[in-house]
Write a protein that holds these residues in place. Sequence first.
Motif, short mmCIF file in Angstrom:
data_model
loop_
_atom_site.label_atom_id
_atom_site.label_comp_id
_atom_site.label_asym_id
_atom_site.label_seq_id
_atom_site.Cartn_x
_atom_site.Cartn_y
_atom_site.Cartn_z
N LEU A 98 0.99 -1.15 0.01
CA LEU A 98 0.21 0.12 0.07
C LEU A 98 0.76 1.26 0.04
CD1 LEU A 98 -2.59 1.26 0.19
CD2 LEU A 98 -2.80 1.14 2.60
N GLU A 99 1.65 1.29 0.83
CA GLU A 99 2.86 2.53 0.76
C GLU A 99 3.36 2.39 -0.49
OE1 GLU A 99 6.90 3.01 3.17
OE2 GLU A 99 5.05 3.81 4.61
N GLN A 100 3.83 1.48 -1.36
CA GLN A 100 4.38 1.53 -2.52
C GLN A 100 3.61 2.09 -3.52
OE1 GLN A 100 7.90 1.16 -3.17
NE2 GLN A 100 7.19 2.04 -5.09
N PHE A 101 2.33 1.71 -3.48
CA PHE A 101 1.22 2.38 -4.19
C PHE A 101 1.05 3.56 -4.13
CE2 PHE A 101 -3.16 3.21 -5.49
CZ PHE A 101 -3.20 2.48 -6.39
N LEU A 102 0.93 4.10 -2.83
CA LEU A 102 0.87 5.54 -2.65
C LEU A 102 2.11 6.27 -3.09
CD1 LEU A 102 -0.26 5.12 1.35
CD2 LEU A 102 -1.76 5.83 -0.61
N LYS A 103 2.98 5.77 -3.13
CA LYS A 103 4.29 6.41 -3.67
C LYS A 103 4.46 6.66 -4.94
CE LYS A 103 7.69 5.21 -0.11
NZ LYS A 103 8.94 4.32 0.28
N ASP A 104 3.93 5.50 -5.62
CA ASP A 104 3.83 5.39 -6.95
C ASP A 104 2.90 6.36 -7.66
OD1 ASP A 104 5.58 3.38 -7.16
OD2 ASP A 104 4.36 1.55 -7.44
N LYS A 105 1.69 6.49 -6.96
CA LYS A 105 0.62 7.59 -7.26
C LYS A 105 0.93 8.96 -7.12
CE LYS A 105 -2.21 4.54 -9.32
NZ LYS A 105 -2.26 4.61 -10.83
N GLY A 106 2.04 8.93 -6.15
CA GLY A 106 2.31 10.37 -5.82
C GLY A 106 1.61 11.19 -4.58
N LEU A 107 0.95 9.95 -3.90
CA LEU A 107 0.06 10.53 -2.73
C LEU A 107 0.99 10.45 -1.40
CD1 LEU A 107 -3.17 8.60 -3.64
CD2 LEU A 107 -3.02 10.95 -3.60
N LEU A 108 1.97 9.58 -1.27
CA LEU A 108 2.81 9.47 -0.07
C LEU A 108 3.47 10.81 0.09
CD1 LEU A 108 3.18 7.73 2.31
CD2 LEU A 108 5.05 6.85 1.07
N SER A 109 4.06 10.98 -1.00
CA SER A 109 5.17 12.43 -1.00
C SER A 109 4.08 13.48 -0.58
CB SER A 109 5.86 12.76 -2.06
OG SER A 109 4.94 12.56 -3.34
N ARG A 110 2.93 13.83 -1.10
CA ARG A 110 2.04 14.90 -1.01
C ARG A 110 1.75 15.12 0.65
NH1 ARG A 110 -2.50 14.98 -4.44
NH2 ARG A 110 -0.80 15.06 -6.06
N TYR A 111 1.61 13.79 1.30
CA TYR A 111 0.98 13.97 2.57
C TYR A 111 1.85 13.45 3.86
CZ TYR A 111 -3.26 14.54 -0.04
OH TYR A 111 -3.97 14.85 -1.08
#
Length: 117
Positions: A98-111
């Motif tokens: 899930l964390e990798q998916f969030l990174k791939d989608k640019g969501l993790l870095s944003r939040y």
Amino acid sequence: MGRNTALETIKSQINENEIVLYMKGTREAPQCGFSSAVTKLLSKLKLPFKDVDVLENKEIREGTKEFTDWPTIPQLYMKGEFVGGHDIVREAHKSGELEQFLKDKGLLSRYQGKRTC
């Protein structure tokens, strides 16, 4: 609301929001344990999301199942992509997918600066 209108509403909600959770109840008052667990995980990750209470509208509830060909609620979408239901989201979180998916989608870095875990 008819079937086609429900499907158009679902498509619009998914396209207009980065993260959408179709759930039983609301984030403040989940009406099932599975919806509650996914809500808690998203909140723990400090990810903003649109919650849609499928108990309020039968056409939306049935439409989500048809839209994804997925029979259960909750259903989580991120950046227009169906992530899964409770079990898949939970396992993806445990495995780090899930964390990798969030990174791939640019969501993790944003939040990322707002995360607690």
